[in-house]
Write a protein that holds these residues in place. Structure first.
Motif, PDB file in Angstrom:
ATOM      1  N   ARG A 146       0.828  -1.207   0.000  1.00 54.84           N
ATOM      2  CA  ARG A 146       0.000   0.000   0.000  1.00 54.84           C
ATOM      3  C   ARG A 146       0.864   1.259   0.000  1.00 54.84           C
ATOM      4  O   ARG A 146       0.564   2.226  -0.709  1.00 54.84           O
ATOM      5  CB  ARG A 146      -0.936   0.005   1.216  1.00 54.84           C
ATOM      6  CG  ARG A 146      -2.080  -0.999   1.147  1.00 54.84           C
ATOM      7  CD  ARG A 146      -3.187  -0.634   2.117  1.00 54.84           C
ATOM      8  NE  ARG A 146      -2.715  -0.606   3.486  1.00 54.84           N
ATOM      9  CZ  ARG A 146      -2.701  -1.667   4.308  1.00 54.84           C
ATOM     10  NH1 ARG A 146      -3.139  -2.850   3.856  1.00 54.84           N
ATOM     11  NH2 ARG A 146      -2.261  -1.570   5.544  1.00 54.84           N
ATOM     12  N   ILE A 147       1.952   1.232   0.786  1.00 52.34           N
ATOM     13  CA  ILE A 147       2.854   2.383   0.821  1.00 52.34           C
ATOM     14  C   ILE A 147       3.495   2.600  -0.537  1.00 52.34           C
ATOM     15  O   ILE A 147       3.576   3.728  -1.037  1.00 52.34           O
ATOM     16  CB  ILE A 147       3.936   2.186   1.906  1.00 52.34           C
ATOM     17  CG1 ILE A 147       3.295   2.211   3.306  1.00 52.34           C
ATOM     18  CG2 ILE A 147       5.005   3.275   1.793  1.00 52.34           C
ATOM     19  CD1 ILE A 147       4.262   1.878   4.420  1.00 52.34           C
ATOM     20  N   LEU A 148       3.926   1.520  -1.167  1.00 50.67           N
ATOM     21  CA  LEU A 148       4.552   1.627  -2.478  1.00 50.67           C
ATOM     22  C   LEU A 148       3.574   2.156  -3.520  1.00 50.67           C
ATOM     23  O   LEU A 148       3.921   3.013  -4.343  1.00 50.67           O
ATOM     24  CB  LEU A 148       5.099   0.264  -2.915  1.00 50.67           C
ATOM     25  CG  LEU A 148       6.364  -0.216  -2.199  1.00 50.67           C
ATOM     26  CD1 LEU A 148       6.730  -1.628  -2.661  1.00 50.67           C
ATOM     27  CD2 LEU A 148       7.521   0.737  -2.445  1.00 50.67           C
ATOM     28  N   LYS A 178       0.930   4.026  -3.028  1.00 53.91           N
ATOM     29  CA  LYS A 178       0.685   5.442  -2.776  1.00 53.91           C
ATOM     30  C   LYS A 178       1.861   6.299  -3.233  1.00 53.91           C
ATOM     31  O   LYS A 178       1.672   7.376  -3.807  1.00 53.91           O
ATOM     32  CB  LYS A 178       0.417   5.672  -1.280  1.00 53.91           C
ATOM     33  CG  LYS A 178      -0.952   5.201  -0.810  1.00 53.91           C
ATOM     34  CD  LYS A 178      -1.166   5.556   0.646  1.00 53.91           C
ATOM     35  CE  LYS A 178      -2.568   5.140   1.114  1.00 53.91           C
ATOM     36  NZ  LYS A 178      -2.795   5.486   2.537  1.00 53.91           N
ATOM     37  N   THR A 179       3.080   5.806  -2.976  1.00 52.63           N
ATOM     38  CA  THR A 179       4.264   6.548  -3.390  1.00 52.63           C
ATOM     39  C   THR A 179       4.300   6.706  -4.908  1.00 52.63           C
ATOM     40  O   THR A 179       4.562   7.796  -5.436  1.00 52.63           O
ATOM     41  CB  THR A 179       5.542   5.826  -2.917  1.00 52.63           C
ATOM     42  OG1 THR A 179       5.521   5.717  -1.480  1.00 52.63           O
ATOM     43  CG2 THR A 179       6.790   6.591  -3.350  1.00 52.63           C
ATOM     44  N   VAL A 180       4.023   5.619  -5.621  1.00 53.12           N
ATOM     45  CA  VAL A 180       4.016   5.664  -7.081  1.00 53.12           C
ATOM     46  C   VAL A 180       2.928   6.607  -7.581  1.00 53.12           C
ATOM     47  O   VAL A 180       3.134   7.403  -8.496  1.00 53.12           O
ATOM     48  CB  VAL A 180       3.818   4.253  -7.674  1.00 53.12           C
ATOM     49  CG1 VAL A 180       3.575   4.321  -9.178  1.00 53.12           C
ATOM     50  CG2 VAL A 180       5.030   3.380  -7.375  1.00 53.12           C
ATOM     51  N   TYR A 214       1.551   9.195  -5.987  1.00 51.39           N
ATOM     52  CA  TYR A 214       1.931  10.583  -5.723  1.00 51.39           C
ATOM     53  C   TYR A 214       3.016  11.049  -6.690  1.00 51.39           C
ATOM     54  O   TYR A 214       3.008  12.202  -7.153  1.00 51.39           O
ATOM     55  CB  TYR A 214       2.423  10.748  -4.277  1.00 51.39           C
ATOM     56  CG  TYR A 214       1.344  10.542  -3.242  1.00 51.39           C
ATOM     57  CD1 TYR A 214       0.011  10.825  -3.529  1.00 51.39           C
ATOM     58  CD2 TYR A 214       1.649  10.050  -1.971  1.00 51.39           C
ATOM     59  CE1 TYR A 214      -0.986  10.629  -2.576  1.00 51.39           C
ATOM     60  CE2 TYR A 214       0.670   9.863  -1.018  1.00 51.39           C
ATOM     61  CZ  TYR A 214      -0.654  10.145  -1.323  1.00 51.39           C
ATOM     62  OH  TYR A 214      -1.626   9.949  -0.377  1.00 51.39           O
ATOM     63  N   PHE A 215       3.953  10.150  -7.000  1.00 54.71           N
ATOM     64  CA  PHE A 215       5.029  10.505  -7.932  1.00 54.71           C
ATOM     65  C   PHE A 215       4.472  10.781  -9.322  1.00 54.71           C
ATOM     66  O   PHE A 215       4.856  11.764  -9.965  1.00 54.71           O
ATOM     67  CB  PHE A 215       6.064   9.379  -8.007  1.00 54.71           C
ATOM     68  CG  PHE A 215       7.096   9.592  -9.087  1.00 54.71           C
ATOM     69  CD1 PHE A 215       8.125  10.500  -8.912  1.00 54.71           C
ATOM     70  CD2 PHE A 215       7.016   8.891 -10.288  1.00 54.71           C
ATOM     71  CE1 PHE A 215       9.069  10.707  -9.909  1.00 54.71           C
ATOM     72  CE2 PHE A 215       7.952   9.099 -11.294  1.00 54.71           C
ATOM     73  CZ  PHE A 215       8.982   9.999 -11.105  1.00 54.71           C
TER      74      PHE A 215
END
Length: 251
Positions: free
Chosen positions: A29-31, A33-35, A37-38
């Motif tokens: 989930r963190i990954l 979200k990071t992708v 947002y990027f």
């Protein structure tokens, strides 16, 4: 006297420890979200730079830091000049020199990439096959160096600028951020420093000479051209005549 009553206490159950499957789900989930947002941030960034001049790039910052650490003058020479205010020879010179298929491809010249890969496998001097679009993506958004991560990001930003900017804007940015000499970036600054004139007055040979040093602007000089730069200038000027000005005016 009534006996003191002991109230029953309710025991708080300990929180279950995350299992390995739970950790994997959390990390995923963190990954994601990071992708996400990027991607959103990079699309906004690229869209803004479609309309706003690119005043500074990571390479400019790196060169400035190098100069400071070595005790040299750290002044950056850069003069953002719209392509409409440049000599028509300027965009033609970089296309003739760097990427003659620029008006036709979608950011990547796969044939040249394949030829460069075969050449490099033979153990000879490393040959690149970056298009103008790839060079802009690297210069504006990324750091210098060779790594799979950077090449992957370069491909991503190349696709973005091809879609969002279009050919004319890509070429305009390249003409303003390409390193053209020591602490010098863009055709506008090069024209003023080396030919003492605005970019609008560049002749064919002058534009070709700037393009001739682009592969190694710190090794070769526009102002004091070596015999190699002079030969390369003549070659580029011939290619410019063959292509004709209309080759880039239709972008």
């Amino acid at each position: 006297m009534a006996a003191n009553r002991i109230r029953p206490t309710t025991a708080t159950a300990p929180k279950p420890k995350p299992t390995s499957a739970g950790w994997r789900s959390l990390i995923l989930r963190i990954l994601l979200k990071t992708v996400l947002y990027f991607v959103i941030g990079s699309v906004i960034w690229v869209t803004v730079l479609k309309f706003v001049p690119v005043w500074v790039t990571p390479l400019m910052i790196a060169r400035k830091m190098e100069a400071i650490s070595e005790g040299r003058s750290s002044k950056i020479y850069s003069d953002w000049t719209p392509m409409s205010e440049m000599s028509k020879e300027a965009p033609l010179s970089v296309v003739a020199s760097e990427d003659q298929l620029f008006p036709e491809h979608w950011g990547f010249d796969f044939k040249s990439m394949g030829n460069a890969f075969k050449h490099n496998l033979r153990g000879k001097k490393i040959r690149g096959a970056s298009t103008i679009s790839q060079q802009v993506a690297k210069n504006v958004f990324l750091w210098q160096g060779r790594s799979y991560i950077r090449k992957g990001l370069e491909a991503y930003f190349t696709v973005l600028i091809e879609i969002i900017w279009g050919k004319e804007r890509i070429l305009e940015v390249y003409l303003n951020v390409a390193e053209t000499g020591n602490m010098t970036f863009g055709y506008g600054a090069a024209a003023q420093r080396f030919f003492y004139k605005p970019a609008s007055s560049l002749t064919r040979n002058e534009a070709a000479r700037i393009a001739a040093v682009l592969p190694s602007p710190l090794r070769f000089s526009v102002k004091n051209p070596s015999s190699y730069v002079q030969r390369r200038t003549a070659q580029i000027a011939r290619q410019m005549r063959m292509l004709g000005r209309d080759y880039v005016l239709s972008l």
